[in-house]
Structures are given as structure tokens and as C-alpha cells.
Scaffold this motif. Structure first.
Motif: not given
Length: 218
Positions: A42-47, A50-56, A152-155, A175-178
Motif C-alpha cells: 500500500g505504501g508503494f502504491v502511495w509512493f 505522489t510522483l508527477p506524471a508530467q514535468e513542469q 529525477s522524479d522518482f528520486h 523540480f522533478p525531472v521526467n
């Protein structure tokens, strides 16, 4: 006195108790493991959610910008922020010890002039904790009160946990980068990406627990 039949019955009952206790113990262990796996999943799904699908890119300005190395496109994005006036200086953290600014600037000629005035290199950091420590030194020396963090977004969750721990009084703008190689929006279809993200999730949990324990013991 107890008859022989009574003694036999009592002996049989006593002999049956240890296996029953063992079965109950094993069942409790099994249920605990199942609950732990469910919480972790469940925590992994939440994690992931929270990661952005698009870079902005952030619209807000900050005193400084810090980019954590790992991919050239992160540095280019950070330089774009610097060129657009989002920050006064840029720290590139985690640069290979023998790499100099001229080598990086030659790969990005459109941003070459910024290396002469406003870019600092950190050669000390070897991991995310090191990135956070060197960012603290850099920001504290310049009395920066706000930073844009580029990685990076996942980091990003782990980077923010570590840097905010080192700089609790500084406003951080992520600023998470895809990355084209790590597609977060379709992670389930790529086993390599799934393993990478789950590994990052576990590292994030460790970082959060460790930093909170540090705060508690301070």
C-alpha cells in the motif's frame, strides 16, 4: 486416586497442547507477515501516486538552485532555470572528482556563459546524504533562504527528505525531472523500472525514519 484411564486422558491432553500452541504461533507470524506485506504494498502504491506524471518547471524564484547529478538532462534543465532568472546561483552536486566546469559547459554551449559567473561544482558528494550535506554548506555560506531542487522524479521524495533535514529553515521548491528511461506512468509494464522504483521506495522509507530519529534525538 486417578484411574489408569484418567491418567492416559490427562497425558494425551497435555501432549496435544504444544502442537496447538505452535500452530497458533505460526498462524500469528503468518498473519503478521501478510499484514506487513499489505502495508508495504500500500505504501508503494502511495509512493508511486505522489510522483508527477508530467514535468513542469516551477514558476517561483529562489535564492539558489541545486541539481543532483545522475543524468545530463537534469543539469540542462537546471541551467534553463538559472538562465530564466529562477535563481542567482546554481550548485551541481555530486560531480565526478576529475570533472571540471569547462568539460560540462562544452556539452551545453548555449549555457556556457553561466559557468563563468554563477555555477558551482560539488565534487565531494557520493550519494543523496552527501548531496544534502554539501547543499547545506553551499547554501549556508551564501545565506540562501530558498532553493529549487532539481533531480529525477522518482528520486525527488528522498532528496527532499535529506535536504530538508539538513536545511530545516530553508524553503525548498522541487523540480522533478521526467526520464524517458524510467516511465513512472507505466512502471508495471517494465520489470526493471518496477524494481528501480521499489528500491527507491525502500530507500525513501529508510531516509524518513533515519531523519526523524535524528530530529527526536537532537
Amino acid at each position: 486416586m486417578l484411574s489408569s484411564d484418567s491418567k492416559t486422558t490427562a497425558g494425551t491432553s497435555d501432549a496435544a497442547k504444544p502442537p496447538v500452541r505452535r500452530r497458533r504461533g505460526l498462524r500469528n507470524i503468518f498473519l503478521t507477515c501478510v499484514a506487513g506485506v499489505a502495508v508495504l504494498a500500500g505504501g508503494f502504491v502511495w509512493f508511486i501516486s505522489t510522483l508527477p506524471a508530467q514535468e513542469q518547471a516551477p514558476q517561483a524564484k529562489a535564492d539558489g538552485i541545486v541539481v543532483l547529478t545522475g543524468a545530463a538532462f537534469r543539469i540542462n534543465d537546471a541551467l534553463d532555470l538559472l538562465a530564466s532568472g529562477r535563481g542567482r546561483r546554481l550548485l551541481i552536486s555530486g560531480v565526478y572528482p576529475t570533472t571540471r566546469s569547462g568539460e560540462i559547459s562544452r556539452m551545453m554551449p548555449e549555457h556556457q556563459r553561466w559557468f563563468d559567473c554563477c555555477v558551482d561544482l560539488d565534487h565531494q558528494a557520493l550519494n543523496t546524504i552527501g548531496n544534502a550535506i554539501e547543499t547545506r554548506r553551499w547554501a549556508t555560506t551564501r545565506n540562501f533562504k530558498s532553493l529549487i531542487v532539481v533531480t529525477s522524479d522518482f528520486h525527488m521524495p528522498r532528496a527532499m527528505a535529506e535536504i530538508s533535514h539538513q536545511l530545516p529553515g530553508v524553503a525548498l521548491v522541487p523540480f522533478p525531472v521526467n526520464s524517458e528511461r524510467v516511465r513512472v506512468d507505466s512502471w508495471w509494464s517494465n520489470p526493471t523500472t518496477a524494481r528501480l522504483l521499489f528500491s527507491e521506495y525502500l530507500k525513501y522509507i529508510v531516509a524518513v525514519v533515519r531523519t526523524r530519529l535524528d530530529f527526536a534525538s537532537a
